[in-house]
Write an enzyme that holds these catalytic residues in place. Structure first.
Site, PDB file in Angstrom:
ATOM      1  N   HIS A  38      -7.881  -5.311   0.330  1.00 23.70           N
ATOM      2  CA  HIS A  38      -7.052  -5.256   0.706  1.00 23.70           C
ATOM      3  C   HIS A  38      -6.015  -5.471   1.367  1.00 23.70           C
ATOM      4  CE1 HIS A  38      -4.117  -1.482   0.032  1.00 23.70           C
ATOM      5  NE2 HIS A  38      -3.654  -0.871   0.775  1.00 23.70           N
TER       6      HIS A  38
ATOM      7  N   ASP B 100     -10.148  -4.821  -3.916  1.00 21.09           N
ATOM      8  CA  ASP B 100      -9.357  -3.880  -3.260  1.00 21.09           C
ATOM      9  C   ASP B 100     -10.583  -2.601  -3.144  1.00 21.09           C
ATOM     10  OD1 ASP B 100      -7.299  -2.057  -1.831  1.00 21.09           O
ATOM     11  OD2 ASP B 100      -6.171  -3.388  -2.415  1.00 21.09           O
TER      12      ASP B 100
ATOM     13  N   SER C  21       1.035  -1.645  -0.103  1.00 25.26           N
ATOM     14  CA  SER C  21       0.027  -0.844  -0.087  1.00 25.26           C
ATOM     15  C   SER C  21       0.645   1.152  -0.102  1.00 25.26           C
ATOM     16  CB  SER C  21      -0.508  -0.191   1.261  1.00 25.26           C
ATOM     17  OG  SER C  21      -1.764   0.881   0.947  1.00 25.26           O
TER      18      SER C  21
END
Length: 219
Positions: A200, A169, A117
């Protein structure tokens, strides 16, 4: 800024490679520590995993609350997602960790920079801007935050790149990841791209694919 504190985990004595692995927003260096034994790395390929703690800073989208973050997020759209100054600052901190590994005796061509991320965005930027001959880039559930870095990229185009993303996600749309991989490919890199039916997060198949990629890099 002072050098980042890290959680260091080695899979055996005298590691032959180092993976500097950056966590996501609000997490810390312990976040991916449990994945190391799940990788089931062979004894003949001992590696050192370096999990740094991001600096604590106010994050705009969270009402200015202070948390561990590699950069500020002004909004959740593609325009305000990345605080360029923060990314550049964190990239410099990662470079210091690369320097630390080299000082400890690890050749730069045996150092992978990885991230999830927010951490992945910084890892990508590090790969594009470093003057070192790194071993590879692993970018998970992330995106190319500073596209202009591609245009001035000094890293070699044959650098091993592994990119992965969850198809559902809700935090970072998979299209951002697809577009980022495509942008790297258009610039001459050859990213290995994987998609998984997850949000995610990280899933068992992804961990298995990371293991296989690492064994190719350090083979």
């Amino acid at each position: 800024m002072p050098q980042l504190e890290t959680v260091d985990v080695s899979t055996g004595a005298n590691p032959t490679g180092s993976i500097i692995w950056l966590h996501g927003l609000g997490a810390d260096g312990h976040d991916f520590e449990p994945i190391v034994p799940e990788l089931r790395l062979p004894a003949e390929t001992p590696l050192r995993f370096v999990f740094p703690h991001a600096p604590v800073r106010p994050v705009t989208v969270n009402g200015g609350m202070e948390m561990r973050a590699w950069y500020d997020i002004l909004s959740l759209d593609s325009e305000g997602r990345a605080d360029a100054a923060g990314i550049i600052e964190s990239t410099a901190l990662v470079e210091e960790l690369v320097d630390r590994e080299v000082a400890l005796g690890m050749p730069e061509e045996k150092i992978v920079v990885a991230g999830f991320s927010q951490g992945g965005a910084v890892a990508i930027n590090t790969m594009l801007t470093t003057g070192r001959e790194l071993a590879g880039l692993m970018a998970l559930s992330t995106y190319l935050a500073l596209p202009a870095s591609i245009e001035t990229s000094a890293s070699r185009k044959d650098l091993p790149v592994f990119m992965a993303h969850g198809s559902s996600d809700p935090v970072l749309p998979i299209q951002w990841g697809r577009d980022s991989a495509a942008a790297l490919a258009e610039s001459g890199y050859s990213p290995e791209w994987c998609e998984y039916p997850m949000a995610h997060a990280v899933c068992p198949q992804e961990i298995a694919d990371i293991r296989n990629w690492l064994l190719k890099v350090y083979g």
